[in-house]
Scaffold this motif. Structure first.
Motif, short mmCIF file in Angstrom:
data_model
loop_
_atom_site.label_atom_id
_atom_site.label_comp_id
_atom_site.label_asym_id
_atom_site.label_seq_id
_atom_site.Cartn_x
_atom_site.Cartn_y
_atom_site.Cartn_z
N ARG A 246 0.82 -1.21 0.00
CA ARG A 246 0.00 0.00 0.00
C ARG A 246 0.86 1.26 0.00
O ARG A 246 0.54 2.25 -0.69
N TYR A 247 1.95 1.25 0.75
CA TYR A 247 2.72 2.48 0.94
C TYR A 247 4.06 2.50 0.21
O TYR A 247 4.86 3.41 0.43
N ARG A 250 4.67 5.80 -1.65
CA ARG A 250 4.90 6.90 -0.72
C ARG A 250 6.29 6.80 -0.10
O ARG A 250 6.95 7.83 0.13
N ASP A 255 3.55 10.01 -5.66
CA ASP A 255 2.14 10.24 -5.41
C ASP A 255 1.34 9.14 -6.11
O ASP A 255 1.29 9.08 -7.34
N ALA A 256 0.73 8.27 -5.34
CA ALA A 256 0.06 7.10 -5.91
C ALA A 256 -1.08 7.49 -6.84
O ALA A 256 -1.22 6.93 -7.94
N LYS A 257 -1.90 8.46 -6.46
CA LYS A 257 -3.04 8.84 -7.28
C LYS A 257 -2.59 9.51 -8.58
O LYS A 257 -3.13 9.23 -9.66
N ASP A 581 4.45 -1.40 -8.63
CA ASP A 581 3.83 -1.97 -7.44
C ASP A 581 2.94 -3.15 -7.80
O ASP A 581 2.89 -4.17 -7.10
N ALA A 596 -4.84 -3.54 -1.86
CA ALA A 596 -4.37 -2.41 -1.07
C ALA A 596 -3.88 -1.26 -1.95
O ALA A 596 -4.21 -0.09 -1.72
N ILE A 597 -3.10 -1.57 -2.99
CA ILE A 597 -2.59 -0.50 -3.85
C ILE A 597 -3.70 0.06 -4.73
O ILE A 597 -3.69 1.24 -5.10
N GLU A 599 -6.81 0.46 -3.74
CA GLU A 599 -7.49 1.39 -2.85
C GLU A 599 -6.67 2.66 -2.65
O GLU A 599 -7.20 3.77 -2.65
N GLU A 600 -5.36 2.51 -2.48
CA GLU A 600 -4.49 3.66 -2.23
C GLU A 600 -4.41 4.58 -3.44
O GLU A 600 -4.40 5.81 -3.29
N SER A 601 -4.36 4.01 -4.63
CA SER A 601 -4.21 4.82 -5.85
C SER A 601 -5.53 5.25 -6.45
O SER A 601 -5.57 6.13 -7.32
#
Length: 632
Positions: A246-247, A250, A255-257, A581, A596-597, A599-601
């Motif tokens: 997930r992180y 970061r 910036d994931a998004k 990722d 997880a990634i 959701e994060e992105s």
């Protein structure tokens, strides 16, 4: 045989299974020898399995019942393990497999430590369940394994290999350096990679004789070592990998998004449909084609047969005719009459909206409009259509259908009116059954439709071939090497799905629900039996500082390889952080990490590279687990 017994003692407990049981069924080999009459030295067998009496009360009687009835133990462990696996604490859960193993180990340990009851379930049951799981897994990753390798590029493959190789080195070398006994390294690899099947290939190496335990150790003790290392490292790695994946962007200042938006722009084109035989292949998606019904009022149609109309309007065929409230059986010679209601299907904007002017007013008659649409894969088996474009084929009486995808040698190719169809291609079409059958006839193949039927013939034959290949042993320098039945069955599944992606008539399709059930139930049943047989040994295996080493090595093996592989992906391969990722979590075989990634992105683009590294490392991890056992 039914034996009535007189109650000999009072029972004061909430769990009543004692010698007072009035009915006891008797059979089985032991029971036959003891209770069955004989004639001329020949023992007469019984019909039912023997139900051993439970002579204790309370919890003691409960654990005795589980020991007498292994099926009850397996079902209870599957039930409780699945429930515990579903528990979610801030987005983290064990999963059904780890939950089943945990429950089984705890129950068998309590039975041994508290009541001196040692559970023992025949290994043939767990072996067969494992082989079912392996075959089903091969069906799942097969299409991804071959088509993904070509589509994904060397970067995705490189990331997967880095994750697998570093995990194997950390776990195997770490276990050797710490002086851990045989079996621990394989369990650490299995748990830190969260691939329970590695336990199976380790057990296979023991059962086949490819690895011989050292003097003073038994196969059961090595199995206990594997289970202990797996249980500890699995829990720690399952939690850690979700947080790490997930992180990861970061951690490296990305910036994931924002990176997800860039990746979506780069990966918006290309293949979008599952290959033939893959899960979800025969699913109807959005289509601009629609069904419409019209009342025949124009004189130009009245008195003409369907053959004439199909020749004049090939892209708008009549799929159903309703006359006087009944559906007619259609043939080329069916003649339209005034006030018939005809059903047609074509592109809404290009064709159908104009047909009202030609045919008559639109109708909402349910008989005319209730024409089920289906999706089918058709293997092109006619040389007569080879070399024709989709536009040319559509002008020869195959209207009413839509081409959803076109595959050549297992690869999806771009679609367009000028796309050429060649012998051996697979066309995925949507439309009414009558139109699909007409198209299949013209293409020289059969319409392969979604089905709930099982494929026992292909399953049994493929597993038999894989099993026989797996037991072939080659002696090198006195050391027996074999592929192993587990690896043989997974490769059999890969092979079947590979050929099916080129010709869906090769034993397909397999309903994804049935395939998924085989995979989940087979693995969890295997784990349940494994936990019963090795649970009591875990207490001994966790003596001294062993548990600390298992936790340390397992955590490093789970988290350090993905961290390094991600860094290589963005620094050396120049990948977008979200793509790197996705490839990393695929190489780590972590579906929760992928979620997880995503959701994060806020994007699903991370799933693009996931199947490539996932399919590759699934096979490599099983091979590595086998090697870790025979090299112990």
């Amino acid at each position: 045989m039914v034996e009535r017994k007189k109650c000999t003692k009072a029972v004061n407990t909430s769990f009543v299974f004692s010698a007072c049981l009035p009915l006891i069924f008797v059979t089985g080999p032991a029971a036959a020898q003891r209770d069955a009459p004989s004639e001329g030295g020949r023992v007469i067998g019984q019909v039912f399995d023997r139900v051993e009496p439970v002579v204790e009360t309370g919890l003691h009687g409960f654990f005795q019942l589980l020991g007498n009835q292994p099926i009850a133990f397996i079902l209870l462990v599957l039930t409780l393990g699945t429930l515990i696996g579903k528990l979610n604490v801030k987005g983290v859960s064990l999963g059904s497999t780890a939950g089943t193993l945990l429950v089984g180990v705890v129950l068998s340990m309590i039975a041994e430590a508290a009541y001196g009851i040692t559970y023992s379930i025949p290994g043939i049951l767990s072996s067969f369940m494992l082989l079912l799981f392996m075959y089903a897994l091969g069906l799942k990753v097969g299409p991804q394994f071959f088509s993904g390798l070509r589509k994904g590029g060397l970067a995705f493959i490189g990331i997967g290999i880095i994750v697998w190789a570093l995990n194997w080195i950390i776990c195997y070398v770490g276990a050797s350096w710490a002086g851990l006994a045989p079996g621990y390294a394989t369990g650490l690899i299995s748990g830190s990679y969260t691939i329970t099947a590695i336990l199976g290939v380790g057990q296979g190496a023991l059962a086949s004789g490819a690895y011989t335990p050292p003097s003073g150790m038994t196969i059961e003790e090595i199995g206990a070592n594997m289970a202990a290392a797996y249980a500890i490292s699995y829990v720690l790695s399952s939690i850690g990998i979700i947080l790490l994946i997930r992180y990861l962007p970061r951690i490296f200042g990305r910036d994931a998004k924002a990176d997800a938006i860039l990746a979506e722009a780069d990966y918006s084109g290309g293949a979008t449909h599952p290959v033939p035989g893959a899960p979800g292949a025969l699913t109807i998606g959005f289509s601009p084609y629609d069904l419409r019904a019209f009342v025949v009022t124009h004189d130009s149609l009245i008195g003409r047969n369907l053959s004439q109309l199909t020749s004049e309007f090939p892209q708008v065929p009549i799929l159903r005719v309703v006359r006087d409230g009944a559906v007619l059986a259609l043939s080329d010679e069916t003649v339209l009459a005034r006030d018939d209601i005809v059903t047609v299907r074509a592109n809404v904007h290009d064709l159908i909206l104009k047909e009202g002017e030609l045919i008559g007013p639109e109708s909402d008659n349910p008989l005319a409009r209730n024409v089920p649409l289906e999706v089918a894969d058709i293997h092109v088996g006619s040389h007569a259509v080879s070399g024709k474009t989709l536009k040319e084929l559509a002008s020869h009486g195959t209207g009413g259908i839509e081409v959803q995808a076109l595959f050549r040698a297992g690869n999806e190719i771009p679609l367009g009116p000028k796309s050429m169809v060649t012998f051996g291609d697979v066309l995925r079409l949507t439309g009414p059954d009558i139109a699909l059958k007409a198209a299949a006839k013209q293409l020289g193949g059969h319409a392969i439709l979604p089905t709930m039927k099982s494929e026992v013939l292909y399953l049994a034959l493929a597993m038999l071939v894989g099993y026989l290949v797996g037991i072939v042993t080659v002696n090198i320098s006195g050391i027996p090497f074999s592929l192993g039945t587990s690896a043989g069955c997974i490769l059999a599944g890969v092979g079947v799905s590979y050929f099916r992606s080129r010709n869906p008539e090769f034993g397909g399709p397999v309903h994804e629900g049935a395939r998924s059930f085989l995979q989940d139930f087979g693995l969890n049943a295997f784990v349940a039996v494994l936990s019963a047989n090795v649970g009591p040994k875990v207490i001994t295996a966790l003596g001294g500082d062993t548990i600390l080493w298992l936790a340390l090595i397992g955590t490093m093996g789970a988290l350090l390889p993905p961290l390094i592989a991600f860094w290589v992906g963005i620094k050396f391969f120049g990948l977008n952080s979200i793509i790197a990722d996705g490839a990393t979590t695929g190489g780590r075989n972590s579906t929760p990490g992928l979620n997880a990634i995503i959701e994060e992105s806020g994007s699903s683009v991370a799933a693009v590279p996931y199947p490539v590294s996932y399919a590759l490392t699934t096979v490599l991890a099983l091979i590595g687990g086998y090697l870790s056992m025979i090299l112990s």
